[in-house]
Design a protein around this motif. Structure first.
Motif, PDB file in Angstrom:
ATOM      1  N   TRP A 146     -23.907  -8.187  15.140  1.00 27.37           N
ATOM      2  CA  TRP A 146     -23.406  -8.292  13.767  1.00 27.37           C
ATOM      3  C   TRP A 146     -23.600  -9.704  13.214  1.00 27.37           C
ATOM      4  O   TRP A 146     -24.081  -9.881  12.092  1.00 27.37           O
ATOM      5  CB  TRP A 146     -21.928  -7.909  13.733  1.00 27.37           C
ATOM      6  N   ARG A 147     -23.247 -10.698  14.004  1.00 30.81           N
ATOM      7  CA  ARG A 147     -23.387 -12.089  13.556  1.00 30.81           C
ATOM      8  C   ARG A 147     -24.850 -12.449  13.324  1.00 30.81           C
ATOM      9  O   ARG A 147     -25.181 -13.175  12.383  1.00 30.81           O
ATOM     10  CB  ARG A 147     -22.757 -13.043  14.577  1.00 30.81           C
ATOM     11  N   THR A 191     -21.203  -1.457  10.604  1.00 31.18           N
ATOM     12  CA  THR A 191     -19.986  -2.074  10.062  1.00 31.18           C
ATOM     13  C   THR A 191     -18.729  -1.452  10.666  1.00 31.18           C
ATOM     14  O   THR A 191     -17.812  -2.157  11.095  1.00 31.18           O
ATOM     15  CB  THR A 191     -19.957  -1.910   8.528  1.00 31.18           C
ATOM     16  N   THR A 241     -26.033 -10.726  10.032  1.00 27.84           N
ATOM     17  CA  THR A 241     -25.444 -11.342   8.839  1.00 27.84           C
ATOM     18  C   THR A 241     -25.912 -12.780   8.635  1.00 27.84           C
ATOM     19  O   THR A 241     -25.647 -13.376   7.588  1.00 27.84           O
ATOM     20  CB  THR A 241     -23.903 -11.326   8.926  1.00 27.84           C
ATOM     21  N   SER A 242     -26.618 -13.319   9.624  1.00 21.25           N
ATOM     22  CA  SER A 242     -27.131 -14.689   9.493  1.00 21.25           C
ATOM     23  C   SER A 242     -28.538 -14.725   8.906  1.00 21.25           C
ATOM     24  O   SER A 242     -29.068 -15.793   8.618  1.00 21.25           O
ATOM     25  CB  SER A 242     -27.134 -15.387  10.860  1.00 21.25           C
ATOM     26  N   PRO A 265     -29.750 -12.727   6.018  1.00 24.97           N
ATOM     27  CA  PRO A 265     -29.755 -11.807   4.867  1.00 24.97           C
ATOM     28  C   PRO A 265     -31.066 -11.827   4.085  1.00 24.97           C
ATOM     29  O   PRO A 265     -31.530 -10.787   3.618  1.00 24.97           O
ATOM     30  CB  PRO A 265     -28.587 -12.306   4.009  1.00 24.97           C
ATOM     31  N   HIS A 307     -18.382  -2.271  14.364  1.00 20.79           N
ATOM     32  CA  HIS A 307     -18.042  -3.688  14.545  1.00 20.79           C
ATOM     33  C   HIS A 307     -16.538  -3.914  14.419  1.00 20.79           C
ATOM     34  O   HIS A 307     -15.937  -4.679  15.190  1.00 20.79           O
ATOM     35  CB  HIS A 307     -18.791  -4.532  13.514  1.00 20.79           C
ATOM     36  N   PHE A 325     -17.859  -7.306   5.176  1.00 17.29           N
ATOM     37  CA  PHE A 325     -19.218  -7.828   5.303  1.00 17.29           C
ATOM     38  C   PHE A 325     -19.253  -9.351   5.391  1.00 17.29           C
ATOM     39  O   PHE A 325     -20.293  -9.959   5.180  1.00 17.29           O
ATOM     40  CB  PHE A 325     -20.069  -7.362   4.113  1.00 17.29           C
ATOM     41  N   HIS A 326     -18.136  -9.931   5.695  1.00 11.38           N
ATOM     42  CA  HIS A 326     -18.084 -11.387   5.867  1.00 11.38           C
ATOM     43  C   HIS A 326     -18.932 -11.784   7.084  1.00 11.38           C
ATOM     44  O   HIS A 326     -18.879 -11.112   8.122  1.00 11.38           O
ATOM     45  CB  HIS A 326     -16.627 -11.825   6.072  1.00 11.38           C
ATOM     46  N   LEU A 372     -21.500 -12.205   4.982  1.00 13.10           N
ATOM     47  CA  LEU A 372     -22.707 -11.809   4.248  1.00 13.10           C
ATOM     48  C   LEU A 372     -22.492 -11.794   2.740  1.00 13.10           C
ATOM     49  O   LEU A 372     -23.342 -12.250   1.974  1.00 13.10           O
ATOM     50  CB  LEU A 372     -23.153 -10.423   4.721  1.00 13.10           C
TER      51      LEU A 372
END
Length: 215
Positions: free
Chosen positions: A115-116, A100, A119-120, A122, A103, A180-181, A183
């Motif tokens: 990261w993407r 985090t 978070t895709s 979860p 990033h 954490f967007h 997520l």
């Protein structure tokens, strides 16, 4: 017959001293073989039960002493297992925290892609994490049998602290949700709370399965 009587007595005493040791049966089998080997290799004349008992304890130790050594070894093994799982669980949070921070600070393209991607998925991450807890219980059940239950509770009580701490920080928005967007949706937060509640039952089911495998 004198030798066999002493052998049986020694193993009975050892079994009583070991009590519910996770490896009790294996230890007794091992020492039964040791005693048989001692008898076969014995090159002195032994006639009485007292002489046989002295001969065996002189070389193998008293049942109480042998049991103490094995109990100490079990305690060391349990501590190692406890530390191992605590460290692995902590690494999940350290990795997530570093990811985090990096990033948002580095802004590297490939880092953003990682990261993407994470978070895709979860749900997959949550399933993998719950599998880790099931594995924790399984290993403790398989390695320590019924004796592993206290260790499981102790490990859970300590390992759950980072989970609860993160939930607290998120729920009270001490940690900005933007970090954490995308997520941190309300649905995902609810799933996290629910999964946290079920972590111990999941690990306990794993423990029960592992305990069956240890028999």
């Amino acid at each position: 017959m004198t030798y066999h009587k002493v052998k049986k007595l020694y193993l009975e005493q050892l079994g009583n001293e070991l009590k519910k040791h996770a490896e009790k049966d294996e230890i007794l089998i091992d020492y039964e073989q040791h005693i048989s080997e001692l008898a076969n290799d014995c090159d002195i004349e032994i006639q009485t039960e007292q002489e046989w008992m002295f001969y065996i304890t002189e070389r193998l130790g008293t049942p109480k002493g042998v049991a103490r050594i094995w109990k100490e070894e079990l305690a060391v093994s349990q501590n190692r297992t406890l530390i191992y799982f605590l460290l692995v669980n902590l690494l999940f949070f350290i990795f997530g925290g570093l990811l985090t921070v990096l990033h948002f600070t580095l802004g590297l393209q490939w880092f953003s892609e990682v990261w993407r991607f994470l978070t895709s998925i979860p749900s997959l991450l949550m399933i993998l994490y719950m599998f880790f807890w099931a594995l924790l219980g399984y290993e403790m059940g398989k390695s320590f049998g019924a004796n592993g239950k206290k260790l499981l509770k102790k490990t859970f009580a300590i390992a759950i602290i980072p989970n609860l701490s993160l939930l607290f920080l998120v729920l009270f928005q001490i940690v900005p949700h933007e970090w954490f967007h995308p997520l941190l949706t309300k649905t995902f937060i609810l799933l996290c709370i629910t999964s946290t509640v079920f972590l111990y039952p999941i690990s306990y089911l794993g423990f029960c399965w592992g305990k069956k495998k240890s028999v």
